[in-house]
Design an enzyme around this catalytic site. Structure first.
Site, short mmCIF file in Angstrom:
data_model
loop_
_atom_site.label_atom_id
_atom_site.label_comp_id
_atom_site.label_asym_id
_atom_site.label_seq_id
_atom_site.Cartn_x
_atom_site.Cartn_y
_atom_site.Cartn_z
CG ASP A 10 20.57 29.27 -14.72
OD1 ASP A 10 21.62 29.24 -14.04
OD2 ASP A 10 19.64 28.47 -14.54
CG HIS B 150 18.72 25.15 -6.44
ND1 HIS B 150 19.28 25.02 -7.69
CD2 HIS B 150 17.89 26.21 -6.53
CE1 HIS B 150 18.80 25.95 -8.49
NE2 HIS B 150 17.94 26.68 -7.80
CE LYS C 199 17.11 28.18 -16.24
NZ LYS C 199 17.49 26.97 -15.50
CG ASP D 119 23.27 24.44 -13.74
OD1 ASP D 119 23.33 25.12 -12.70
OD2 ASP D 119 22.32 24.50 -14.54
CG ASP E 270 -0.20 0.03 2.53
OD1 ASP E 270 1.05 0.03 2.51
OD2 ASP E 270 -0.86 0.06 3.58
O1 LIG Z 1 16.24 22.37 -16.67
P1 LIG Z 1 16.27 21.33 -15.60
O2 LIG Z 1 17.31 20.28 -15.83
O3 LIG Z 1 14.90 20.76 -15.35
O4 LIG Z 1 16.58 22.06 -14.24
C1 LIG Z 1 17.86 22.33 -13.78
C2 LIG Z 1 18.14 23.79 -13.83
O5 LIG Z 1 17.18 24.55 -13.11
C3 LIG Z 1 17.82 25.29 -12.09
O6 LIG Z 1 17.00 25.41 -10.98
C4 LIG Z 1 19.11 24.56 -11.84
O7 LIG Z 1 20.08 25.37 -11.26
C5 LIG Z 1 19.48 24.14 -13.23
O8 LIG Z 1 20.03 25.21 -13.94
#
Ligand SMILES: O=P(O)(O)OC[C@H]1O[C@@H](O)[C@H](O)[C@@H]1O
Length: 309
Positions: free
Chosen positions: A169, A127, A192, A218, A37
């Site tokens: 980004d 993050h 981005k 990243d 479950d």
């Molecule tokens: O585009 P996806 O892979 O879903 O998300 C990852 C990105 O979104 C951001 O928060 C992270 O730092 C990274 O640049």
């Protein structure tokens, strides 16, 4: 009995074993049974030392968080006096505000839940965006936010092809700038716009990429759209090769296919989440962080983003 024990959860056992070795202390397992479950049964070794280190990354967090709570409470009942969570990937850090009325501020809720139950939380490249201070997110516990940047920089410095590092980004600049400085490489940052979970548009910076090798740096690859779109734009602009280096290979279903389609030649990651792309093991860094909680070691300042000591 040793006065410290690492307990790894089933899917994170091999990094837990490496952490135990790096700390020169035993490692055992938390057994988890999932009932049909969807409920979980968690079982710990019945004799525990004073300091127990629970080791589990918290991607796909909903079941894992409940199991962690069950383990924490059980460890206390079994006599553990000090509980440290080593979660190289820490969940729910992105929702740090209510973007729309009525939304739960998950970061604050999960941070409090951990801080109220644990003596220390150690993570890597959390993050964090608007609130950049992990101790503020996890009140009540020592909260240490490490970075894999020095490991990544050392890897890149060993390359002979002098790649251009590119952050996809603005948020990635915190990682890319430090890594580039340490590795002695040039870097640039793309722009981005995120339209939804599965749609981003990328504008490349004004930098010549034709014929060059570019490494995308990243913190995390999740759906893969960010790095795949960036790689596709780079290849369209003439980049010879595009590699990708991330701390956390979250890789949601379909992400790897997207990366391939975008033209990413290789993906390298840390073992914060177990995946074939893992090239950097975090055990040494994590062990130093644990020892430094007691003053038994010191962390290189560039390995540490925030220590709530
Ligand atoms: O585009 P996806 O892979 O879903 O998300 C990852 C990105 O979104 C951001 O928060 C992270 O730092 C990274 O640049």
């Amino acid at each position: 009995m040793s006065d410290m024990l690492v307990l790894g959860f089933p899917e994170y056992q091999s990094p837990a074993v490496r952490l135990g070795k790096a700390l020169d202390c035993p490692c055992d397992a938390v057994a988890v049974h999932r009932f049909p479950d969807g409920e979980s049964l968690v079982r710990l070794p019945s004799e525990l030392p004073a300091h127990v280190i629970l080791c589990r990354s918290l991607e796909h967090p909903n079941d894992k968080l409940v199991e962690l709570l069950l383990a924490i409470d059980t460890a206390r009942n079994l006599g553990a006096e000090r509980l440290t969570l080593v979660a190289p990937y820490l969940c729910y850090m992105r929702q740090d505000t209510a973007f729309n009325p009525g939304e739960a501020v998950s970061q604050r809720i999960v941070g409090r839940l951990l801080g109220e139950r644990l003596e220390a939380v150690i993570t890597v490249d959390a993050h964090l965006h608007r609130i950049s201070d992990l101790p503020e997110v996890i009140p009540g516990a020592r909260a240490v936010n490490l970075t894999a940047a020095p490991l990544m920089a050392a890897r890149l410095a060993r390359r002979s092809d002098g790649p251009l590092l590119l952050g996809p980004d603005q948020e990635s600049e915190q990682w890319v700038a430090g890594i580039a400085a340490k590795a002695g490489l040039e870097y640039a940052i793309a722009h981005k716009i995120r339209h939804s979970d599965h749609a981003v548009s990328i504008s490349l910076p004004e930098v010549e990429v034709a014929g060059r090798t570019v490494v995308l740096v990243d913190d995390v690859v999740s759906t893969g759209h960010t790095v795949a779109e960036t790689a596709a734009a780079l290849k369209a602009a003439g980049a010879r090769r595009v590699d990708c280096l991330v701390t956390h290979p979250l890789l949601a279903p379909g992400a790897e296919q997207l990366l391939e389609k975008g033209g990413i030649d290789t993906l390298c990651s840390s073992d914060s989440i177990i995946h074939p792309s893992n090239v950097e093991q975090l055990a040494g860094l994590l062990a130093r962080a644990i020892r430094s909680l007691d003053g038994a070691d010191t962390l290189e300042p560039d390995s540490l983003i925030v220590d709530g000591g």
